[in-house]
Design a protein around this motif. Structure first.
Motif, PDB file in Angstrom:
ATOM      1  N   UNK A 198      -4.458  18.503  32.289  1.00  0.00           N
ATOM      2  CA  UNK A 198      -5.057  17.396  32.988  1.00  0.00           C
ATOM      3  C   UNK A 198      -5.514  17.874  34.366  1.00  0.00           C
ATOM      4  N   UNK A 199      -6.640  17.342  34.815  1.00  0.00           N
ATOM      5  CA  UNK A 199      -7.158  17.723  36.132  1.00  0.00           C
ATOM      6  C   UNK A 199      -6.400  16.978  37.226  1.00  0.00           C
ATOM      7  N   UNK A 200      -5.981  17.738  38.234  1.00  0.00           N
ATOM      8  CA  UNK A 200      -5.239  17.169  39.360  1.00  0.00           C
ATOM      9  C   UNK A 200      -5.860  17.655  40.657  1.00  0.00           C
ATOM     10  N   UNK A 201      -5.670  16.848  41.689  1.00  0.00           N
ATOM     11  CA  UNK A 201      -6.126  17.230  43.022  1.00  0.00           C
ATOM     12  C   UNK A 201      -4.964  17.096  43.980  1.00  0.00           C
ATOM     13  N   UNK A 202      -4.672  18.188  44.689  1.00  0.00           N
ATOM     14  CA  UNK A 202      -3.686  18.146  45.763  1.00  0.00           C
ATOM     15  C   UNK A 202      -4.383  17.679  47.031  1.00  0.00           C
ATOM     16  N   UNK A 203      -3.726  16.825  47.783  1.00  0.00           N
ATOM     17  CA  UNK A 203      -4.240  16.359  49.075  1.00  0.00           C
ATOM     18  C   UNK A 203      -3.205  16.658  50.143  1.00  0.00           C
ATOM     19  N   UNK A 204      -3.641  17.252  51.233  1.00  0.00           N
ATOM     20  CA  UNK A 204      -2.749  17.516  52.369  1.00  0.00           C
ATOM     21  C   UNK A 204      -3.493  17.172  53.635  1.00  0.00           C
ATOM     22  N   UNK A 205      -2.899  16.409  54.500  1.00  0.00           N
ATOM     23  CA  UNK A 205      -3.517  16.106  55.781  1.00  0.00           C
ATOM     24  C   UNK A 205      -2.760  16.825  56.888  1.00  0.00           C
ATOM     25  N   UNK A 206      -3.516  17.232  57.875  1.00  0.00           N
ATOM     26  CA  UNK A 206      -2.941  17.829  59.078  1.00  0.00           C
ATOM     27  C   UNK A 206      -3.301  16.892  60.218  1.00  0.00           C
ATOM     28  N   UNK A 207      -2.287  16.322  60.835  1.00  0.00           N
ATOM     29  CA  UNK A 207      -2.487  15.399  61.952  1.00  0.00           C
ATOM     30  C   UNK A 207      -2.322  16.166  63.251  1.00  0.00           C
ATOM     31  N   UNK A 208      -3.419  16.378  63.949  1.00  0.00           N
ATOM     32  CA  UNK A 208      -3.407  17.079  65.231  1.00  0.00           C
ATOM     33  C   UNK A 208      -3.301  16.008  66.312  1.00  0.00           C
ATOM     34  N   UNK A 224       6.449  18.755  49.981  1.00  0.00           N
ATOM     35  CA  UNK A 224       6.986  17.705  49.124  1.00  0.00           C
ATOM     36  C   UNK A 224       5.881  16.741  48.683  1.00  0.00           C
ATOM     37  N   UNK A 225       5.942  16.353  47.433  1.00  0.00           N
ATOM     38  CA  UNK A 225       5.027  15.339  46.904  1.00  0.00           C
ATOM     39  C   UNK A 225       5.498  13.979  47.422  1.00  0.00           C
ATOM     40  N   UNK A 226       4.591  13.251  48.099  1.00  0.00           N
ATOM     41  CA  UNK A 226       4.974  11.932  48.611  1.00  0.00           C
ATOM     42  C   UNK A 226       4.400  10.802  47.765  1.00  0.00           C
ATOM     43  N   UNK A 227       3.346  11.096  46.978  1.00  0.00           N
ATOM     44  CA  UNK A 227       2.848  10.085  46.046  1.00  0.00           C
ATOM     45  C   UNK A 227       2.003  10.738  44.961  1.00  0.00           C
ATOM     46  N   UNK A 228       1.969  10.084  43.817  1.00  0.00           N
ATOM     47  CA  UNK A 228       1.161  10.536  42.679  1.00  0.00           C
ATOM     48  C   UNK A 228       0.402   9.318  42.179  1.00  0.00           C
ATOM     49  N   UNK A 229      -0.930   9.434  42.153  1.00  0.00           N
ATOM     50  CA  UNK A 229      -1.768   8.322  41.704  1.00  0.00           C
ATOM     51  C   UNK A 229      -2.542   8.759  40.470  1.00  0.00           C
ATOM     52  N   UNK A 230      -2.323   8.043  39.371  1.00  0.00           N
ATOM     53  CA  UNK A 230      -3.008   8.370  38.124  1.00  0.00           C
ATOM     54  C   UNK A 230      -4.229   7.473  37.968  1.00  0.00           C
ATOM     55  N   UNK A 231      -5.377   8.092  37.692  1.00  0.00           N
ATOM     56  CA  UNK A 231      -6.599   7.354  37.390  1.00  0.00           C
ATOM     57  C   UNK A 231      -6.856   7.567  35.906  1.00  0.00           C
ATOM     58  N   UNK A 232      -6.371   6.648  35.084  1.00  0.00           N
ATOM     59  CA  UNK A 232      -6.463   6.816  33.631  1.00  0.00           C
ATOM     60  C   UNK A 232      -7.907   6.821  33.147  1.00  0.00           C
TER      61      UNK A 232
END
Length: 96
Positions: A1-11, A49-57
């Protein structure tokens, strides 16, 4: 399954900004909230750490949001260098 990791850097300082990084990958294993991600970018996966997982069926994709990184002081050059390190490991950025 295709997944996308998202990471934000708050400066925070000297100029408040948010840098968003993403990385596409395929896997049959879907991480859950609280799991830790291993990636060539991260030396210590305990911080990732994974903080949320959102599935788009409908689109058959999964968005995996990782714990944000906060930087209290960074020069623009430091930010660019950090984003370039992510890019060298297959990530993309909305900044730089």
């Amino acid at each position: 399954m295709e997944m996308t990791l998202y990471r934000t850097i708050n400066v925070k300082i000297p100029e408040e900004k948010v840098i968003t990084l993403t990385k596409l990958f395929e896997s049959i294993n879907i991480p859950r909230k609280g799991d830790f991600i291993k990636d060539s970018m991260f030396v210590d996966p305990v911080e990732i750490e994974v903080i949320s997982v959102e599935k788009n069926k409908a689109a058959e994709t999964i968005a995996i949001h990782l714990r944000p990184l906060e930087i209290n002081y960074a020069t623009d050059e430091h930010n660019k260098n950090m984003v370039n390190a992510y890019k060298a490991n297959g990530w993309t950025s909305d900044t730089y």
